[in-house]
Structures are given as structure tokens and as C-alpha cells.
Design an enzyme around this catalytic site. Structure first.
Site, PDB file in Angstrom:
ATOM      1  N   HIS A 213      34.685  39.273  22.892  1.00  0.00           N
ATOM      2  CA  HIS A 213      33.952  40.548  22.885  1.00  0.00           C
ATOM      3  C   HIS A 213      32.487  40.312  22.477  1.00  0.00           C
ATOM      4  O   HIS A 213      31.571  40.855  23.080  1.00  0.00           O
ATOM      5  CB  HIS A 213      34.552  41.529  21.865  1.00  0.00           C
ATOM      6  CG  HIS A 213      35.941  42.006  22.180  1.00  0.00           C
ATOM      7  ND1 HIS A 213      36.964  41.932  21.275  1.00  0.00           N
ATOM      8  CD2 HIS A 213      36.463  42.582  23.295  1.00  0.00           C
ATOM      9  CE1 HIS A 213      38.064  42.456  21.814  1.00  0.00           C
ATOM     10  NE2 HIS A 213      37.796  42.843  23.038  1.00  0.00           N
TER      11      HIS A 213
ATOM     12  N   LYS B 278      47.918  54.648  21.874  1.00  0.00           N
ATOM     13  CA  LYS B 278      47.926  53.194  21.717  1.00  0.00           C
ATOM     14  C   LYS B 278      48.070  52.820  20.250  1.00  0.00           C
ATOM     15  O   LYS B 278      47.268  53.243  19.415  1.00  0.00           O
ATOM     16  CB  LYS B 278      46.601  52.643  22.273  1.00  0.00           C
ATOM     17  CG  LYS B 278      46.709  51.233  22.795  1.00  0.00           C
ATOM     18  CD  LYS B 278      45.483  50.918  23.634  1.00  0.00           C
ATOM     19  CE  LYS B 278      45.393  49.455  23.984  1.00  0.00           C
ATOM     20  NZ  LYS B 278      44.255  49.167  24.846  1.00  0.00           N
TER      21      LYS B 278
ATOM     22  N   ARG C  11      38.175  39.030  32.395  1.00  0.00           N
ATOM     23  CA  ARG C  11      38.776  37.701  32.225  1.00  0.00           C
ATOM     24  C   ARG C  11      39.458  37.298  33.536  1.00  0.00           C
ATOM     25  O   ARG C  11      39.016  37.704  34.590  1.00  0.00           O
ATOM     26  CB  ARG C  11      39.765  37.731  31.058  1.00  0.00           C
ATOM     27  CG  ARG C  11      39.088  37.733  29.712  1.00  0.00           C
ATOM     28  CD  ARG C  11      40.027  38.150  28.627  1.00  0.00           C
ATOM     29  NE  ARG C  11      40.458  39.528  28.852  1.00  0.00           N
ATOM     30  CZ  ARG C  11      41.169  40.239  28.003  1.00  0.00           C
ATOM     31  NH1 ARG C  11      41.534  39.705  26.874  1.00  0.00           N
ATOM     32  NH2 ARG C  11      41.508  41.478  28.271  1.00  0.00           N
TER      33      ARG C  11
ATOM     34  N   SER D 293      42.672  40.135  21.871  1.00  0.00           N
ATOM     35  CA  SER D 293      42.973  40.599  20.511  1.00  0.00           C
ATOM     36  C   SER D 293      44.449  40.406  20.208  1.00  0.00           C
ATOM     37  O   SER D 293      44.821  40.035  19.087  1.00  0.00           O
ATOM     38  CB  SER D 293      42.610  42.078  20.361  1.00  0.00           C
ATOM     39  OG  SER D 293      41.236  42.271  20.544  1.00  0.00           O
TER      40      SER D 293
HETATM   41  P1  ADP Z   1      40.692  47.931  26.064  1.00  0.00           P
HETATM   42  O1  ADP Z   1      41.851  48.369  25.204  1.00  0.00           O
HETATM   43  O2  ADP Z   1      39.784  49.033  26.458  1.00  0.00           O
HETATM   44  O3  ADP Z   1      41.055  47.024  27.215  1.00  0.00           O
HETATM   45  P2  ADP Z   1      39.730  45.648  24.580  1.00  0.00           P
HETATM   46  O4  ADP Z   1      39.240  45.733  23.192  1.00  0.00           O
HETATM   47  O5  ADP Z   1      40.998  44.888  24.810  1.00  0.00           O
HETATM   48  O6  ADP Z   1      39.795  47.131  25.062  1.00  0.00           O
HETATM   49  O7  ADP Z   1      38.609  45.045  25.514  1.00  0.00           O
HETATM   50  C1  ADP Z   1      37.369  45.685  25.719  1.00  0.00           C
HETATM   51  C2  ADP Z   1      36.687  45.057  26.915  1.00  0.00           C
HETATM   52  O8  ADP Z   1      36.389  43.700  26.620  1.00  0.00           O
HETATM   53  C3  ADP Z   1      37.531  45.028  28.177  1.00  0.00           C
HETATM   54  O9  ADP Z   1      36.680  45.210  29.298  1.00  0.00           O
HETATM   55  C4  ADP Z   1      38.107  43.641  28.194  1.00  0.00           C
HETATM   56  O10 ADP Z   1      38.405  43.197  29.510  1.00  0.00           O
HETATM   57  C5  ADP Z   1      36.963  42.859  27.583  1.00  0.00           C
HETATM   58  N1  ADP Z   1      37.410  41.623  26.943  1.00  0.00           N
HETATM   59  C6  ADP Z   1      38.429  41.458  26.067  1.00  0.00           C
HETATM   60  N2  ADP Z   1      38.571  40.165  25.710  1.00  0.00           N
HETATM   61  C7  ADP Z   1      37.601  39.477  26.399  1.00  0.00           C
HETATM   62  C8  ADP Z   1      37.244  38.096  26.505  1.00  0.00           C
HETATM   63  N3  ADP Z   1      37.909  37.144  25.863  1.00  0.00           N
HETATM   64  N4  ADP Z   1      36.199  37.768  27.307  1.00  0.00           N
HETATM   65  C9  ADP Z   1      35.548  38.732  28.005  1.00  0.00           C
HETATM   66  N5  ADP Z   1      35.840  40.044  27.962  1.00  0.00           N
HETATM   67  C10 ADP Z   1      36.859  40.421  27.179  1.00  0.00           C
END
Ligand code: ADP
Length: 165
Positions: A19, A43, A92, A130
Site C-alpha cells: 500500500h 466486512k 496485483r 493484509s
Molecule cells: P480493499 O478492501 O478495498 O480491496 P485493500 O486495503 O485490500 O482494500 O487494498 C486497497 C487497494 O490497494 C486495492 O486497490 C488493492 O488492490 C491495493 N493493494 C493491496 N495490496 C497491494 C500490494 N501489495 N501492491 C499493490 N497494491 C495493493
């Protein structure tokens, strides 16, 4: 640099170096970036919205043009009210694609005034999520390569054998 303010929404449960990489790269492209913790009551999360927000604040402190906020509701409503033109999402491997594609089309339908912009992850962060951090931390695994150092100890302590993971 575009004189434009972008919003980067997500759950950030917790924020990872994946992130953070997206945040830093966005901060170089836009005048300012708002990281938005979106609360989805459906969620189940390991950290409260306040905790997630606080962790992000700690981590982005050195970045001068990044702010953090929390919102419960539809992302497009927040985007419209605050007059954002760009929604940033990270991409990803193929697994993200279908969901992100659907979300961006839906959001455009609801509010055509904003564009969703995808930044591809770096190869190192390709498999980082996460939920992976949470599973590792639950069993006392080393998460130092995946979580920013400012929040490492508190995340590791909090998640170890936690029933909420
Ligand atoms: P959500 O629950 O909205 O998917 P996340 O916190 O899991 O929220 O992710 C927020 C954004 O960051 C999403 O667009 C996700 O694809 C992106 N993201 C999560 N992990 C990574 C990573 N390792 N590299 C790049 N982008 C990521």
C-alpha cells in the site's frame, strides 16, 4: 505534476509496504493524495477504523502531500462531495483484476466525474496482502519485510494469537 487531488481508498487492515508503495508513487504524480479508510460494516476487520487510520497517519507522516481520512458510506459519495477527480487503486496479479474492473465500471456509472487510475504493484509486492500479514503474524512469523517499521511492533503484538484475525 497534475494539479489534481487523488483519493486512494481501501480497508488497510493493516497498511502494508505494498500500500505504502502505491501511496508514495501517487504522491509523486498528484498535487496531493488522500488515503481513505472506507468502513464497510459487512466486512470483518482485525483493526478498528480508528486504529487503521492512526497507523496510516504514522506511516505517511514524512510525506508532505498525503492526508488520511475515514468514511462510512459509498466511495463515490465521498468522491463527489470532496470533488476528487481521480480514484487510485493498486493492481496485483490477475486475481485483483476482475474485482477492480467491476468496481471501476460501477463507480464510473454512479459518478462519471471521477476516473479510476490503476498503478501496478512492484514485483516484490506482487503477492503481498493484509490477510497474508495477518496470518503470518498470528503464528508469530516475521512480518518485518511486509509492514512499515513505524507500526511493526504494534501490529505483530496485536495479531499474535489474536482471536480476531
Ligand atoms: P480493499 O478492501 O478495498 O480491496 P485493500 O486495503 O485490500 O482494500 O487494498 C486497497 C487497494 O490497494 C486495492 O486497490 C488493492 O488492490 C491495493 N493493494 C493491496 N495490496 C497491494 C500490494 N501489495 N501492491 C499493490 N497494491 C495493493
Amino acid at each position: 505534476m497534475t494539479r489534481c487531488v487523488a483519493v486512494y481508498p481501501g480497508s488497510f487492515d493493516p497498511i502494508t509496504v505494498g500500500h505504502l508503495d502505491i501511496i508514495k508513487r501517487s504522491a509523486r504524480l498528484f498535487e496531493s493524495v488522500r488515503v481513505l479508510v472506507v468502513i464497510n460494516p459487512e466486512k470483518k476487520t482485525s483493526f478498528t477504523a480508528a486504529e487503521r487510520t492512526e497507523m496510516i497517519r504514522k506511516v505517511v507522516r514524512p510525506l508532505g502531500n498525503v492526508t488520511v481520512d475515514t468514511y462510512e458510506g459509498l466511495l463515490v459519495d465521498y468522491v463527489r462531495i470532496n470533488d476528487f477527480k481521480v480514484i487510485i487503486r493498486g493492481l496485483r496479479a490477475v486475481t485483483d483484476f476482475e474485482y477492480e474492473f467491476q468496481m471501476s465500471l460501477t463507480n464510473r456509472k454512479l459518478f462519471p466525474g471521477a476516473e479510476t487510475l490503476f498503478l501496478t504493484t512492484t514485483t516484490e509486492n506482487m503477492f503481498l496482502s493484509s490477510s497474508m500479514v495477518k496470518q503470518l503474524a498470528y503464528f508469530g512469523g516475521d512480518i518485518s519485510a511486509f509492514v512499515p517499521p513505524e507500526i511493526l511492533d504494534s501490529v505483530a503484538e496485536r495479531l499474535r494469537r489474536s482471536p480476531e484475525v
